[in-house]
Scaffold this active site. Structure first.
Site, PDB file in Angstrom:
ATOM      1  N   GLY A  84       0.825  -1.199   0.000  1.00  0.00           N
ATOM      2  CA  GLY A  84       0.000   0.000   0.000  1.00  0.00           C
ATOM      3  C   GLY A  84       0.859   1.248   0.000  1.00  0.00           C
ATOM      4  N   GLY A 127       0.170  -5.098   0.896  1.00  0.00           N
ATOM      5  CA  GLY A 127      -1.086  -5.031   0.149  1.00  0.00           C
ATOM      6  C   GLY A 127      -1.119  -5.905  -1.085  1.00  0.00           C
ATOM      7  N   GLU A 150       5.878  -5.058   7.658  1.00  0.00           N
ATOM      8  CA  GLU A 150       5.221  -3.933   8.360  1.00  0.00           C
ATOM      9  C   GLU A 150       5.811  -3.603   9.727  1.00  0.00           C
ATOM     10  OE1 GLU A 150       2.442  -5.394   5.268  1.00  0.00           O
ATOM     11  OE2 GLU A 150       3.644  -6.384   6.793  1.00  0.00           O
ATOM     12  N   ASP A 158      -1.152  -6.511   7.851  1.00  0.00           N
ATOM     13  CA  ASP A 158      -2.610  -6.352   7.742  1.00  0.00           C
ATOM     14  C   ASP A 158      -3.111  -7.045   6.473  1.00  0.00           C
ATOM     15  OD1 ASP A 158      -1.434  -4.368   6.086  1.00  0.00           O
ATOM     16  OD2 ASP A 158      -3.180  -3.073   6.256  1.00  0.00           O
TER      17      ASP A 158
END
Length: 366
Positions: A84, A127, A150, A158
């Site tokens: 992301g 992502g 992350e 996530d």
């Protein structure tokens, strides 16, 4: 007046050229029985932004009703999707909006009724795994490089990481989620993240043949024909250590167990963990432990609470600043140590949001 008209005439072709050179950030194409998605930001390694996920959601919903299968790939040679766009995601307003739409896309892929095939050719992180790993088929190549990095930027794995990571064999997911370690090529199949391995030079041929498939049986059969089985797993010699060390119930105990192993791998893993955000390590371990007992939708709702809190707190914006904006590589974490990232701090991330702020999926029946 004359000069103004002349000026307009002169700038019009320039304006048209500028507009036409701004290609869409995601391309959609109907090819035979297939819907083809191309993530189209090659200069940014196809990293996701709000614009892209906002277009993906309705198009995937439409194709689920009208196509036999969907193929998703990345433009360029370097990446499927490097993750992301975290520089936008740290914004307190834009961040939650982005995560809300992105997690809806992840949920849709995880429940997709027709075959969803991701060509994870090149860099696939964060992502990018959210856009691939929840689908029915994931095709790796010799260029594939995956990671969930992350914890290094003050976030947590996530996009459904709390769902798929704890379900990988021998505590491999906890190891990958906490350390951000990378896997390449056939290792990605060995780990259970990809379902098939196909050399990158054969992807175009595979795409053309897949587009003519009428159902899942044909898709599965074709992918199996193209698949090249994996050799040994590069982590094979340390699998027993990964299984033992990352079975521990706390980050502190994982570190204690790594110190007992005392080999080249454990020394490197300890160094890596000491570079990570202490709060992120604690939050990540708890999210993966809980995610093991939840379905994908529940994991994404839990992650949405964590992501919203991350945009409001210190570590995520600080990690992005230090590693991606200022690039001084000197993040000042708060809490500074694992001891300071106590239970009260960790649990504050997991508390439910106000009812109108909770993650809601497009399907009102949920």
């Amino acid at each position: 007046m004359y000069s103004l008209i002349k000026l307009k005439q002169a700038t019009l072709p320039l304006l048209r050229r500028t507009m036409s050179s701004q290609e869409p950030d995601v391309l959609f194409e109907a090819l035979n029985n297939a819907g083809i998605v191309t993530l189209n930001r090659p200069k940014a390694l196809n990293s996701l932004n709000t614009s892209m996920v906002s277009k993906l959601l309705p198009q995937l919903q439409e194709w689920e009703k009208s196509k036999s299968l969907v193929i998703i790939k990345g433009a360029g040679e370097k990446a499927f999707c490097a993750g992301g766009d975290v520089k936008a995601a740290i914004d307190k307003i834009e961040g939650p909006r982005f995560f809300h739409t992105e997690y809806n896309v992840n949920f849709l892929i995880g429940n997709y009724k027709i075959p969803y095939i991701a060509f994870i050719n090149g860099i696939t992180m964060g992502g990018g795994l959210g856009l691939s790993v929840h689908g029915r088929y994931r095709v790796a190549t010799e260029k594939t490089l995956i990671a969930m990095p992350e914890t290094k930027i003050g976030l947590f794995p996530d996009v459904g990481g709390s769902f798929f990571l704890p379900r990988l064999q021998v505590n491999l997911g906890l190891y990958l989620g906490l350390t951000g370690d990378r896997l390449k090529g056939k290792d990605v199949v060995k780990a259970g993240i990809a379902t098939h391995f196909v050399p990158s030079k054969r992807l175009y041929e595979l795409e053309m043949l897949l587009s003519r498939c009428a159902n899942d049986i044909e898709v599965n059969s074709l992918l199996n024909k193209f698949h090249e089985p994996s050799e040994d797993f590069s982590l094979a010699s340390n699998i027993k250590h990964i299984n033992y060390c990352f079975a521990a119930s706390t980050v502190e105990e994982i570190i204690e167990r790594l110190e007992k192993v005392q080999n080249e791998w454990s020394v490197k893993t300890l160094e890596t963990l000491h570079q990570m955000c202490p709060g992120s390590l604690k939050i990540t371990l708890r999210a993966l432990q809980r995610g093991a007992q939840l379905d994908l939708g529940q994991c994404l709702q839990m992650e949405y609470r964590l992501a919203c809190r991350a945009t409001e707190n210190h570590d995520f914006p600080e990690g992005v600043r230090a590693l991606l904006i200022d690039k001084d590589n000197k993040p000042q974490w708060n809490p500074k140590s694992l001891a300071e990232a106590d239970d009260e701090y960790v649990e504050s991330y997991f508390k439910r949001l106000p009812k109108d702020k909770e993650l809601k999926f497009f399907d009102s029946k949920l």
